[in-house]
Design a protein around this motif. Sequence first.
Motif, mmCIF file in Angstrom:
data_model
loop_
_atom_site.group_PDB
_atom_site.id
_atom_site.type_symbol
_atom_site.label_atom_id
_atom_site.label_comp_id
_atom_site.label_asym_id
_atom_site.label_seq_id
_atom_site.Cartn_x
_atom_site.Cartn_y
_atom_site.Cartn_z
ATOM 1 N N ILE A 1 5.742 -3.634 7.900
ATOM 2 C CA ILE A 1 6.788 -2.992 7.101
ATOM 3 C C ILE A 1 7.737 -4.102 6.665
ATOM 4 N N ALA A 2 7.865 -4.318 5.355
ATOM 5 C CA ALA A 2 8.693 -5.418 4.853
ATOM 6 C C ALA A 2 9.740 -4.909 3.880
ATOM 7 N N THR B 1 -0.802 -3.819 9.907
ATOM 8 C CA THR B 1 0.155 -3.352 8.896
ATOM 9 C C THR B 1 1.567 -3.874 9.177
ATOM 10 N N VAL C 1 0.805 -1.218 0.000
ATOM 11 C CA VAL C 1 0.000 0.000 0.000
ATOM 12 C C VAL C 1 0.844 1.276 0.000
ATOM 13 N N GLY C 2 2.147 1.131 0.159
ATOM 14 C CA GLY C 2 2.978 2.324 0.154
ATOM 15 C C GLY C 2 4.407 2.005 0.501
ATOM 16 N N SER C 3 5.171 3.063 0.749
ATOM 17 C CA SER C 3 6.568 2.867 1.118
ATOM 18 C C SER C 3 6.918 3.859 2.213
ATOM 19 N N VAL C 4 8.029 3.604 2.881
ATOM 20 C CA VAL C 4 8.388 4.414 4.028
ATOM 21 C C VAL C 4 9.888 4.737 3.991
ATOM 22 N N LEU D 1 11.901 -0.186 1.948
ATOM 23 C CA LEU D 1 10.899 -0.636 2.920
ATOM 24 C C LEU D 1 9.496 -0.349 2.407
ATOM 25 N N ILE E 1 5.190 -0.732 2.793
ATOM 26 C CA ILE E 1 4.102 -0.914 3.754
ATOM 27 C C ILE E 1 3.161 -1.956 3.160
#
Lengths: 90, 90, 90, 90, 90
Positions: B42-43, B40, B7-10, B24, B26
């Motif tokens: 973080i991978a 959720t 769903v996104g990135s961080v 990383l 999400i």
Amino acid sequence: MLLGKVVGSVWATQKETGMENLKLMIVQPIDCFGNSSGQTVIAVDRIGAGVGERVIVSRGNPARMLFPQKVVPIDAIIVGIVDSLEVGEP
Amino acid sequence: MLLGKVVGSVWATQKETGMENLKLMIVQPIDCFGNSSGQTVIAVDRIGAGVGERVIVSRGNPARMLFPQKVVPIDAIIVGIVDSLEVGEP
Amino acid sequence: MLLGKVVGSVWATQKETGMENLKLMIVQPIDCFGNSSGQTVIAVDRIGAGVGERVIVSRGNPARMLFPQKVVPIDAIIVGIVDSLEVGEP
Amino acid sequence: MLLGKVVGSVWATQKETGMENLKLMIVQPIDCFGNSSGQTVIAVDRIGAGVGERVIVSRGNPARMLFPQKVVPIDAIIVGIVDSLEVGEP
Amino acid sequence: MLLGKVVGSVWATQKETGMENLKLMIVQPIDCFGNSSGQTVIAVDRIGAGVGERVIVSRGNPARMLFPQKVVPIDAIIVGIVDSLEVGEP
């Protein structure tokens, strides 16, 4: 281990090192009465589990230990196909 | 492993030893019908997963094992991008 | 890893071997929209996370691996302070 | 460890390497008042736990450590049968 | 680690190898405001935690690492007794 029911399978061509040639099944955890309970798990299958069968899934490091020769970054594997289960209070 | 949707990135500049140069993402865990299910995650992604794609995430020590040469304190990595999944009861 | 928000800190004088000189933060897991989601985590901080900041927490054995020289019985550590996160569907 | 109540047993003939000759019990996690709480666990039993008994179950790698000589891909084992528990606030 | 409150203790005479002479406490996970949150945990105590006290519990392999000389199949240990916690948003 968790008790689950095989509900399907999943394919991935783009994958990490060590994920080649693994059969990946979708397992829905269930309680002892067969009711769904908890989050879907993707588990490796090497013992021929089919859709609809109840299985026992082992998670974490123990799952990885079945591949001692190489790096296989899995965290869940089907370790048994349930023949029968007996539920009762004495 | 868990089934999830990216769903996104961080981004993080201040980080621990071994967290350098990691992408990383999400990931929202989903069930086999695509419904959100659970917390959720973080991978780390090394295989080019994009937002909106369904992925398979491995957690715990097995994830860390993909970096055998050094200390990389991660506990989740995307190990496959889902091409297709088949759900059915025989 | 989990996405969380630092909500406080905790002190303990009576503690186990290996827990000396660790800064322990209280982290509330959140989803990508910032909503609370799941159980409070106590995580070690070595990178200067402050109350109100969003952080990435790694759990389990990987967390412990950051202390290779000695026994440090922790199962969660802050591995990154979030600068920004981007959520979107393509 | 988790506190649980043995509710039954499970049999599997088709199984993974290292799963031979293990007695597998179905354990329902409970809280300290005996109320069900959380997902069913399949745990190995080597100490003679019977249906209806309250037990202590250890999970993850520690469970596997009880079989140091060989690969036994389990992630849960009954480590104690509860004689009594005392709940109270001072 | 998890934040919890000691609510009682548990005795077991029939137990697995390595479980001798361990003091086992019943811990109820709490959030930073003291509200119950999540499943009861049985944790080893070596630092003198008493009923009613708030404690920090470490789980999984790190817990086991405190017993390097022998096989102790535990997956949770109290690593600190909380003196104070400070919760606040800057």
